[in-house]
Motif scaffolding. Structure first.
Motif, PDB file in Angstrom:
ATOM      1  N   VAL A 197       3.522  -5.519   7.629  1.00 34.48           N
ATOM      2  CA  VAL A 197       2.731  -4.316   7.907  1.00 34.48           C
ATOM      3  C   VAL A 197       1.275  -4.694   8.188  1.00 34.48           C
ATOM      4  O   VAL A 197       0.649  -4.164   9.109  1.00 34.48           O
ATOM      5  CB  VAL A 197       2.841  -3.300   6.746  1.00 34.48           C
ATOM      6  CG1 VAL A 197       1.823  -2.175   6.881  1.00 34.48           C
ATOM      7  CG2 VAL A 197       4.250  -2.722   6.681  1.00 34.48           C
ATOM      8  N   GLY A 226       3.552   1.736   6.806  1.00 36.59           N
ATOM      9  CA  GLY A 226       2.467   1.408   5.878  1.00 36.59           C
ATOM     10  C   GLY A 226       1.612   2.625   5.550  1.00 36.59           C
ATOM     11  O   GLY A 226       1.212   2.817   4.402  1.00 36.59           O
ATOM     12  N   LEU A 279       5.759  -0.185  12.129  1.00 41.47           N
ATOM     13  CA  LEU A 279       5.388  -0.790  10.850  1.00 41.47           C
ATOM     14  C   LEU A 279       4.092  -0.208  10.303  1.00 41.47           C
ATOM     15  O   LEU A 279       3.957   0.005   9.090  1.00 41.47           O
ATOM     16  CB  LEU A 279       5.271  -2.311  10.997  1.00 41.47           C
ATOM     17  CG  LEU A 279       6.594  -3.060  11.137  1.00 41.47           C
ATOM     18  CD1 LEU A 279       6.343  -4.516  11.499  1.00 41.47           C
ATOM     19  CD2 LEU A 279       7.413  -2.948   9.873  1.00 41.47           C
ATOM     20  N   VAL A 280       3.143   0.078  11.184  1.00 38.04           N
ATOM     21  CA  VAL A 280       1.881   0.677  10.740  1.00 38.04           C
ATOM     22  C   VAL A 280       2.130   2.088  10.202  1.00 38.04           C
ATOM     23  O   VAL A 280       1.544   2.481   9.181  1.00 38.04           O
ATOM     24  CB  VAL A 280       0.842   0.680  11.886  1.00 38.04           C
ATOM     25  CG1 VAL A 280      -0.358   1.533  11.547  1.00 38.04           C
ATOM     26  CG2 VAL A 280       0.402  -0.744  12.180  1.00 38.04           C
ATOM     27  N   TYR A 316       4.953  -6.118   3.061  1.00 41.75           N
ATOM     28  CA  TYR A 316       3.500  -5.875   3.041  1.00 41.75           C
ATOM     29  C   TYR A 316       2.794  -6.768   4.062  1.00 41.75           C
ATOM     30  O   TYR A 316       1.883  -6.330   4.761  1.00 41.75           O
ATOM     31  CB  TYR A 316       2.919  -6.158   1.651  1.00 41.75           C
ATOM     32  CG  TYR A 316       3.414  -5.246   0.550  1.00 41.75           C
ATOM     33  CD1 TYR A 316       3.600  -3.890   0.764  1.00 41.75           C
ATOM     34  CD2 TYR A 316       3.674  -5.742  -0.722  1.00 41.75           C
ATOM     35  CE1 TYR A 316       4.039  -3.067  -0.249  1.00 41.75           C
ATOM     36  CE2 TYR A 316       4.106  -4.924  -1.739  1.00 41.75           C
ATOM     37  CZ  TYR A 316       4.295  -3.582  -1.500  1.00 41.75           C
ATOM     38  OH  TYR A 316       4.729  -2.767  -2.500  1.00 41.75           O
TER      39      TYR A 316
END
Length: 71
Positions: free
Chosen positions: A47, A13, A9-10, A44
């Motif tokens: 993340v 992002g 997820l990072v 959002y």
């Protein structure tokens, strides 16, 4: 497992922020119907939570190193 999901997820992002910075294009908003769409806001938020979780990775000893040290 949570570490890997958070890291994925990072990375998502980071790619999205890179697209915003370089091309002024928000990939998440484009895919899910705008920044105000509920699914975009959920992504959002996920993340952001993943980024906060990944802070803990900085302070943990690498499990691979611990395994190798035991040998």
């Amino acid at each position: 497992m949570l570490d890997r999901i958070s890291l994925i997820l990072v990375v998502i992002g980071a790619i999205n922020w890179g697209a915003i910075g370089i091309f002024q294009f928000d990939i998440v908003a484009w895919i899910f119907g705008g920044q105000d769409a509920i699914i975009s806001r959920i992504i959002y938020t996920l993340v952001a939570l993943a980024g906060i979780w990944c802070i803990s990775l900085l302070f943990r000893r690498n499990e691979m190193l611990a395994t190798n040290d035991e040998m």
